[in-house]
Design an enzyme around this catalytic site. Structure first.
Site, mmCIF file in Angstrom:
data_model
loop_
_atom_site.group_PDB
_atom_site.id
_atom_site.type_symbol
_atom_site.label_atom_id
_atom_site.label_comp_id
_atom_site.label_asym_id
_atom_site.label_seq_id
_atom_site.Cartn_x
_atom_site.Cartn_y
_atom_site.Cartn_z
ATOM 1 N N GLY A 129 -24.846 -37.127 15.330
ATOM 2 C CA GLY A 129 -23.508 -37.272 15.853
ATOM 3 C C GLY A 129 -23.330 -37.732 14.288
ATOM 4 C CB ALA A 184 -26.321 -41.609 11.515
ATOM 5 C CE LYS A 239 -30.294 -37.940 26.177
ATOM 6 N NZ LYS A 239 -30.962 -39.526 26.536
ATOM 7 C CB SER A 280 -21.856 -42.895 20.407
ATOM 8 O OG SER A 280 -22.024 -43.091 21.776
ATOM 9 C CB ALA A 335 -15.980 -42.590 17.926
ATOM 10 C CD GLN A 336 -9.648 -44.111 22.730
ATOM 11 O OE1 GLN A 336 -9.769 -45.079 22.032
ATOM 12 N NE2 GLN A 336 -11.000 -43.986 23.388
ATOM 13 C CD GLU A 389 -9.506 -50.708 14.990
ATOM 14 O OE1 GLU A 389 -11.027 -51.093 15.367
ATOM 15 O OE2 GLU A 389 -9.368 -49.050 15.470
ATOM 16 C CG ASP A 400 -33.439 -41.288 25.148
ATOM 17 O OD1 ASP A 400 -33.610 -41.640 25.930
ATOM 18 O OD2 ASP A 400 -32.720 -40.486 25.186
ATOM 19 N NE ARG A 438 -19.760 -52.014 17.165
ATOM 20 C CZ ARG A 438 -18.290 -50.798 16.830
ATOM 21 N NH1 ARG A 438 -18.041 -50.033 15.595
ATOM 22 N NH2 ARG A 438 -17.515 -51.208 18.318
ATOM 23 C CG LEU A 459 -17.418 -43.684 13.382
ATOM 24 C CD1 LEU A 459 -15.788 -43.667 13.500
ATOM 25 C CD2 LEU A 459 -18.650 -42.889 13.685
#
Length: 536
Positions: A15, A17, A36, A43, A47-48, A117, A218, A381, A387
């Site tokens: 992703g 990161a 995986k 994710s 992400a929108q 937001e 995981d 959060r 992100l």
């Protein structure tokens, strides 16, 4: 002959990161990146909303820090918040320089459209329409695929980390991982100087989630088994607005819809969020999710509704094209009618305890992104800080690893995965049954609103399930479903243990037995050696 791979750095997760880290390391080291499933399965791609950063001249670092700490309900680590926010502008600039096509706005003083937001006091969320994660992922993965020092491995599921002490090395450090190749059904050895967990969160531990199937905790589970501490696992963010439709699996209705004026309504058209918070629909996510949950339980509703139809159709088409198209595929025209929504598990605010560079308790093992606990998010959060955390800590971890790399010795030889004592399973129905039971009791007993009685019931069930899963894992060959179930059971136990320890309601942890907030905020830190079954 078992397959063995040797790299300077192994990154488990593809992703934002993981890719940020890989691109910053690649000029000076050999890097393996594992996914995986398909590379875009994590994710980030879905992400929108966007990335929160201090970009506008009217905004300040102090204001962003204040908003983050306020949303975090007094539990944010001041140094982590300041570090992340202070590095926000340069991180965004790196993404822009990399080619991420953020939405432009000629009228703004910075050239980009910034949205606002819940929990933010300024417009500071830079985005690419309503598909920011996809834009970031596609830009970074293209650069990673083109780099000769980065090797991307898809269909690879990490099973366990490898500690050097286990193989006779006097000083313990992480030297790689055992990984299941889903294409060949063989376990491969990845031996490295540095290993980085960038596996995302654990929201799949709940029955209803906005996350993709791979969010099974995981990395957190592997780090716990390897001996790392975890922190604040009781704080699971439930996104207030996931599309409610029998065929709309995991589709999120971005918080930006509320940021641009969307209203939450009961079936009779009545607004209700004002009775829970003066900020109404723009209150932080924990408050909005609890408000929706309260109204659904009070009235026996299957869902509530989010209405943006009062905005011009052209505005909706421009700002929310993905949501417009996806809802239309289910017969919902959001320019004319409200969207049916329910809360769903969305983000893991706790995780593997790390320092400012992503270093865990085990030398040469790092964790970044949602799998980590930096202290940034506190008890809740702030929207679009996730992100940002991925990019900031991906860059920081890279700097730290590159400083250490020249003085890091080649690791000792590691034996191949031993499966001589296991057989193929003919009882996969047990895995499916345990998977369903675990996710359902976590939703019912350890969800948005908790009680001691519910948590004790959940603890009893997870103890029994872990015994069954351990027996299964010990006797049969590993599979993707078994690996994920084993990890979900560990993470569920960590969440329950953490929730039982917190004798207050704070942020995302709300319990009817302790409805008040304690005057002093403290982290919940779990240490493996203090818990039986930590190596399960």
């Amino acid at each position: 002959m078992k397959t063995a791979h040797h790299f300077d750095v192994l990154i488990i997760g593809s992703g934002a990161a993981g890719l940020t880290l890989a691109l910053h390391l690649a000029e000076q080291s050999s890097v393996a990146v594992l996914s995986k499933a398909d590379l875009a399965a994590g994710s980030t791609y879905w992400a929108q909303g966007g990335v929160a950063a201090v970009i506008d001249s009217d905004d300040t670092i102090e204001a962003h820090i204040n908003d983050t700490e306020k949303a975090g309900a007094g539990l944010c680590h001041a140094d982590a918040v300041k570090y992340t926010v202070s590095h926000s502008q340069e991180s965004i600039q790196w993404l822009i320089n990399s080619g991420v096509p953020f939405t432009r706005d000629r009228k703004s003083n910075n050239g980009f459209h910034l949205t606002k937001e819940g929990g933010h006091s300024h417009r500071r969320v830079i985005h690419a329409a309503d598909a920011t994660g996809q834009a970031i992922f596609e830009t970074l993965i293209e650069k990673a695929q083109a780099h000769p020092n980065i090797t991307l491995f898809d269909q690879r599921v990490a099973i366990d980390l490898i500690n050097s002490q286990k193989f006779g090395h006097p000083h313990n450090c992480c030297i790689g991982a055992y990984v299941l190749n889903l294409s060949t059904d063989q376990v491969e050895l990845f031996q490295t100087k540095f290993t980085v967990i960038a596996t995302g969160g654990a929201s799949k531990v709940y029955l209803y989630t906005s996350n993709q199937d791979g969010a099974s905790g995981d990395g957190i589970a592997m780090a716990w088994r390897a001996g790392c501490r975890v922190a604040n696992m009781e704080f699971n963010q439930f996104h207030p607005t996931c599309l409610f439709h029998p065929h709309a699996k995991s589709f999120l209705i971005s918080e930006a819809v509320r940021g641009e004026g969307g209203k939450l309504l009961l079936p009779n058209g009545q607004r209700f969020m004002d009775q829970f918070d003066p900020r109404g629909e723009l209150a932080p996510r924990d408050i909005v999710a609890r408000g929706i949950d309260h109204e659904m339980k009070r009235l026996g509703l299957d869902c509530v509704f989010l209405d943006i139809s009062h905005k011009p159709a052209k505005f909706i088409e421009q700002h929310f094209p993905t949501i417009l198209q996806r809802c239309a595929s289910f017969g919902i025209d959001i320019t004319k009618e409200p969207i049916p929504v329910v809360p769903a598990a969305h983000y893991t605010c706790g995780g593997i305890l790390v320092d400012q560079h992503g270093q865990t308790d085990i030398p040469n093992l790092y964790a970044i992104g949602e799998a980590s606990f930096t202290g940034l998010h506190g008890a809740n959060r702030l929207a679009s800080n996730s992100l940002l955390e991925c990019i900031v800590y991906g860059r920081s971890a890279a700097t730290n690893i590159l400083e250490k790399l020249p003085n890091t010795q080649t690791t000792p030889a590691v034996p191949a995965w031993d499966e001589s004592q296991v057989t193929d399973s003919d009882e996969d129905i047990i895995i499916a049954h345990n998977w369903e039971e675990l996710r359902r009791f976590m939703w019912d007993y350890v969800g948005i609103v908790r009680t001691n009685k519910r948590l004790q019931r959940a603890k009893h069930r997870i103890n029994l399930l872990q015994q069954e899963i351990y027996e299964f894992y010990s006797n049969y060959k590993v599979s993707n479903d078994l690996i994920e179930l084993r990890n979900l059971a560990v993470v569920a136990d960590l969440i329950i243990q953490s929730a039982l320890q917190r004798k207050e309601s704070r942020g995302l942890h709300y319990t009817l037995d302790y409805p008040e907030q304690l005057p002093v905020a403290t982290d919940t830190i779990l240490t493996p050696e203090n818990f039986l079954g930590a190596n399960f």
